[in-house]
Design an enzyme around this catalytic site. Structure first.
Site, PDB file in Angstrom:
ATOM      1  N   SER A  80       0.797  -1.218   0.000  1.00 20.39           N
ATOM      2  CA  SER A  80       0.000   0.000   0.000  1.00 20.39           C
ATOM      3  C   SER A  80       0.831   1.270   0.000  1.00 20.39           C
ATOM      4  O   SER A  80       0.343   2.338  -0.382  1.00 20.39           O
ATOM      5  CB  SER A  80      -0.942   0.010   1.210  1.00 20.39           C
ATOM      6  OG  SER A  80      -0.213  -0.138   2.418  1.00 20.39           O
ATOM      7  N   HIS A 304      -0.315   6.403   6.109  1.00 19.11           N
ATOM      8  CA  HIS A 304       0.159   6.152   4.745  1.00 19.11           C
ATOM      9  C   HIS A 304       0.517   7.480   4.080  1.00 19.11           C
ATOM     10  O   HIS A 304      -0.013   8.534   4.459  1.00 19.11           O
ATOM     11  CB  HIS A 304      -0.909   5.447   3.902  1.00 19.11           C
ATOM     12  CG  HIS A 304      -1.001   3.980   4.150  1.00 19.11           C
ATOM     13  ND1 HIS A 304      -1.626   3.455   5.264  1.00 19.11           N
ATOM     14  CD2 HIS A 304      -0.545   2.911   3.442  1.00 19.11           C
ATOM     15  CE1 HIS A 304      -1.559   2.140   5.225  1.00 19.11           C
ATOM     16  NE2 HIS A 304      -0.900   1.781   4.132  1.00 19.11           N
TER      17      HIS A 304
END
Length: 327
Positions: A80, A304
């Site tokens: 990811s 993230h």
């Protein structure tokens, strides 16, 4: 990208329409600071300048070599942190893949003959050769004519998501100690340090597998960006980690990146440091300055890189692959 070239994304091969060819530009919507959304239409050759703007002082700007690098087939592999989880537009919901992840930005600048992005959120080294839900093995994208490969992998192998969850829960209970570090050191040994060392062999397998399938490929192992303050401070109001756990987690990430760098050197690949260029833009920083989203994410998945983070990583990668490989 030149209209005469097809672009392969995942398993599909798409040729740009005449209208897209006539425009010949990549459109990026970049979230800008506290003022909201600043939308921009940037020509492929201008991606570098946008990346350079996002980089901190002293970060290396990507040279505008573009198609002069002459890559025939670029394949992006990884988890990811490569797929661009939560960044619009998501082109593959199952894999949390964005059209503004760092591989897409790099491909827009390099204009390779073809580009295949199989990055997928949650991927581990096992998903290089084995399926991930409905997604086929990522190595299926590699061919003999692949001459550029980027790969970000390893974080999920050591259980990154579970580590963050445990540290957040324990930090809320014991904010001034090092409860998470203690929980991973019950036997007197740092369990995460041991996990990282154990997974080195899996990274070796990944690199061997890439070279076997694409023997002429330039392989770049892309490290993980700076998630927490590099000076060891914490921000409990943003992410409730204990004061003593934050520097330990910072060092754990550095240890992971160090292992990836070592295995890249040993496995005939290049290592790309994305930690250094992102220092000062961790999840503790305010919106617009941070390139990593906190748990209460706004511009990407929590913990993230956001769009600015991917632009910074793309700039670092372009700076490496736009010049000849070191022999």
């Amino acid at each position: 990208m030149p209209g005469s070239r097809s672009v392969r994304t995942g398993s599909a091969s798409l040729r740009p329409s005449p209208a897209r060819r006539s425009r010949g530009r990549l459109r990026l919507a970049v979230r800008a600071g506290a003022t909201g959304v600043a939308a921009g239409a940037l020509a492929c050759g201008s991606v570098t300048s946008a990346v350079a703007t996002a980089q901190p002082d002293g970060a290396r700007s990507a040279p505008q070599h573009g198609a002069a690098a002459g890559y025939a087939h670029y394949v992006a592999l990884g988890d990811s942190y490569a797929s661009g989880a939560g960044i619009p537009e998501q082109t593959d919901q199952n894999c949390a893949r964005s059209d503004r992840n760092y591989p897409s930005l790099v491909a827009a600048q390099l204009a390779p003959g073809s580009f295949t992005d199989v990055t997928c959120g949650g991927a581990t080294t096992e998903n290089m050769t084995g399926p991930q839900g409905t997604a086929p093995p990522q190595f299926d994208a590699l061919t003999e004519d692949t001459d550029l490969v980027s790969v970000t992998i390893g974080g999920n192998d050591i259980g990154f998501g579970g580590i963050v969850a445990r540290c957040v829960v324990l930090g809320a209970l014991v904010p001034n100690g090092s409860p998470c570090k203690a929980s991973y050191s019950l036997g007197g040994e740092d369990e995460l340090a041991a996990r990282i060392q154990e997974k080195a062999a899996r990274i070796d397998e990944v690199l061997r597998g890439i070279h076997e399938r694409s023997p002429d490929a330039r392989v770049v192992v892309v490290g993980y960006p700076d998630l927490l303050p590099d000076d060891g401070t914490n921000c409990p109001e943003t992410i409730p980690m204990a004061k003593g756990d934050t520097p330990w987690l910072r060092d754990t990430e550095k240890r992971l990146n160090g292992m990836l760098a070592e295995r890249a050197a040993a496995g005939g690949a290049e290592y790309l440091d994305t930690y250094g260029p992102t220092v000062g833009h961790d999840m503790c920083k305010p919106q617009g300055t941070r390139w990593i989203e906190p748990l209460q994410a706004v511009d990407a998945a929590g913990v993230h890189p956001n769009a600015l983070g991917h632009e910074a990583m793309a700039g670092a990668l372009l700076g490496a692959v736009s010049t000849p490989a070191r022999r």
